[in-house]
Design an enzyme around this catalytic site. Structure first.
Site, PDB file in Angstrom:
ATOM      1  N   GLU B  59      -3.407  -6.941  -5.519  1.00 22.38           N
ATOM      2  CA  GLU B  59      -2.959  -7.163  -4.146  1.00 22.38           C
ATOM      3  C   GLU B  59      -3.793  -8.218  -3.421  1.00 22.38           C
ATOM      4  O   GLU B  59      -4.994  -8.334  -3.649  1.00 22.38           O
ATOM      5  CB  GLU B  59      -3.059  -5.857  -3.346  1.00 22.38           C
ATOM      6  CG  GLU B  59      -2.178  -4.749  -3.882  1.00 22.38           C
ATOM      7  CD  GLU B  59      -2.389  -3.432  -3.163  1.00 22.38           C
ATOM      8  OE1 GLU B  59      -1.482  -2.592  -3.210  1.00 22.38           O
ATOM      9  OE2 GLU B  59      -3.476  -3.239  -2.560  1.00 22.38           O
ATOM     10  N   ASP B 230      -2.326   6.530  -1.015  1.00 25.24           N
ATOM     11  CA  ASP B 230      -2.455   5.149  -0.541  1.00 25.24           C
ATOM     12  C   ASP B 230      -1.632   4.144  -1.315  1.00 25.24           C
ATOM     13  O   ASP B 230      -1.869   2.947  -1.240  1.00 25.24           O
ATOM     14  CB  ASP B 230      -3.918   4.735  -0.520  1.00 25.24           C
ATOM     15  CG  ASP B 230      -4.533   4.792  -1.904  1.00 25.24           C
ATOM     16  OD1 ASP B 230      -3.837   5.178  -2.861  1.00 25.24           O
ATOM     17  OD2 ASP B 230      -5.714   4.453  -2.034  1.00 25.24           O
TER      18      ASP B 230
END
Lengths: 339, 339
Positions: B59, B230
């Site tokens: 990410e 998450d």
């Protein structure tokens, strides 16, 4: 044991390129990039992610296939030179998709100049006319020498005619190309450069909508390699030039926003260059066709040069390493590193 | 002259945190982050940009205000520990919006653990009941000690009851917290921990949809600090727990996809915590309310700790530098660097 990965600082990258030789680097990167263009559908692609400021833009350019992830951090700030800073600087990283671990962190300003020139020359292979040997370069700025070396090495161009409104820039170009084996002359006006050329590379620092190449100078059979228009509001060719040519791009969704073709309707036909490279679309069809590569720079090209640099640096053992990955003995015990 | 910028390697960041002291770091980062939450509308925000692989995710998390740009490169690969690698590693950068030039490159795995804990404790300030002094920690993994220090320093918590299905993890926690001044006990089951607690922090490595906190154990007045859920498909609380609580989040568009609330309808009301911090929305309203912070981690929190680290490192002269920005004498003459 700390987990470290390869790091190419500015002096280390320069040393690596000098050791290999600029011509060999161009040829090597062209091999990697051609392979990557051939497997274009395998890449996860998005237009670059831009954060805007009144003085410039900061961008992240990510791309990945199933094996590796690459991204570049790059800025564009036209007022920087007045502060003694570069308009464009960049940093790049290559990492492994299966573990997420970085493999290479490198300076990317010089590497971007190389990959931009290589991408143009790869397009040139499919878009220039047989027997072409002369390239005009309009704008002797920071891309000029890289374009000259790439077209010499990859397309066999042997003659350059350079024009810049600032003759000192052309002289800088001549000086830097000493010993390159290319036959170089300075033109005193655009027409003189274009008249002699099979290939016209425009790489000016035109800041807004500009027209550096009058359309009535263009001859059938020429290939126009348009480098300078590369962000919204910044173009260097007038619409007439675009309408005379068959247009080739890297990644259409990005070029529609950033390239010369932002001046055309959204339906104006363009061809992505990977389709030409894979044989799914035509490149140059005949000797009279005017072809145009609307270069804006795409993340996959960074991916290609990062792969090349990583392989070269590993093969040569030329890398330093960075200790940037915290690596506790027990993954659940990160805090122990602070004790 | 090369343009260099600050660099915090893993050992340098550890040294910096040890010099300042973990409690002081928590308090300092809380100040920076509270300031940033207060000016939330000034940030250019997007959900993180994820590239997926069958073994994990890579990410980029960018964010900027009008002055500075920050981004973090971070991976998540659950199979990494079996290869002797970390599940999550990260690298962060802070740069100047007016020039685009980097200011700081730093290891970010440890820094992320710190900022995650600080964000929870800041939320805690507004969501825990008056007089709260005991926190249960469910899951004594790599976040546990950071959460304990943050709630001790920022919310005045003095007692911890820790539970982990692996007692060795709880013992690791006790060992690492030696000398912290906190009163710590190990619970033998979840109920024992929750019964004694005013605050319940769940930070397990639940990989899919899990339920680590039975809803019938929860008492009125408790604050649930849910860290572990998450990413899409990974949650650690069952829907009943979510429905008992008033829910607070960092950045709603991201939490809807990644947080515990991915289990709820898209219309289920949640409150962004910056609205509470600025007084535009209520935090805890009464002693009986059950409050829940659905933490997923947002880029602005990285921005805050990067600002803090940059200021500390500059004030202490503790930084090394990296030479990653090519800096030719004449901006138009990049190629001269290769000669």
């Amino acid at each position: 044991m700390p987990h470290s990965f390869a790091y190419l600082s500015v002096p280390k990258l320069i040393e690596l390129i000098q050791d290999i030789g600029i011509g060999e680097v161009m040829a090597g990167v062209a091999d990697y990039m051609t392979d990557d263009f051939k497997r274009w559908p395998e890449f996860e692609k998005i237009p670059r992610l831009a954060s805007h400021h009144k003085l410039g833009v900061v961008e992240l350019m990510p791309v990945n296939d199933d094996h590796q992830f690459a991204f570049k951090y790059v800025n564009g700030h036209p007022a920087n030179p007045a502060k003694g800073l570069q308009t464009v600087t960049a940093i790049g990283m290559l990492s492994d998709m299966a573990t997420g671990y970085p493999k290479l962190l490198t300076e990317m300003t010089i590497a971007t100049a190389v990959r931009t020139a290589v991408a143009s020359a790869i397009a040139g292979r499919y878009l220039i006319a047989d027997g072409a040997d002369t390239m005009a370069i309009i704008g002797a700025g920071s891309q000029a020498e890289f374009q000259a070396h790439a077209f010499h090495e990859i397309c066999g161009i042997s003659k350059i005619v350079v024009f810049d409104i600032d003759v000192a820039a052309s002289e800088k170009f001549i000086h830097n190309m000493t010993g390159s084996g290319l036959d170089i002359t300075i033109a005193t006006h655009v027409k003189q450069a274009v008249d002699r050329a099979d290939i016209i590379t425009t790489a000016t620092a035109a800041k807004k909508k500009a027209s550096v190449l009058p359309h009535d100078l263009i001859r059938p059979g020429q290939f126009i390699n348009a480098i300078g228009g590369d962000c919204p509001g910044k173009t260097e060719l007038d619409v007439n030039v675009l309408e005379m040519a068959d247009i080739f791009v890297e990644y259409e969704p990005q070029t529609r926003v950033e390239g010369e073709i932002q001046q055309l309707s959204e339906n104006h036909p363009v061809t992505e260059i990977w389709q030409v490279i894979t044989g799914q679309a035509n490149g140059r069809k005949d000797l009279d066709q005017i072809t145009l590569f609307d270069s804006v720079g795409f993340a996959m090209e960074d991916f290609s040069i990062l792969r090349y640099l990583y392989d070269e640096v590993r093969a040569r053992g030329a890398d330093e390493t960075l200790d940037l990955i915290a690596d506790p003995d027990d993954p659940r015990d990160l805090f122990s590193m602070l004790r």
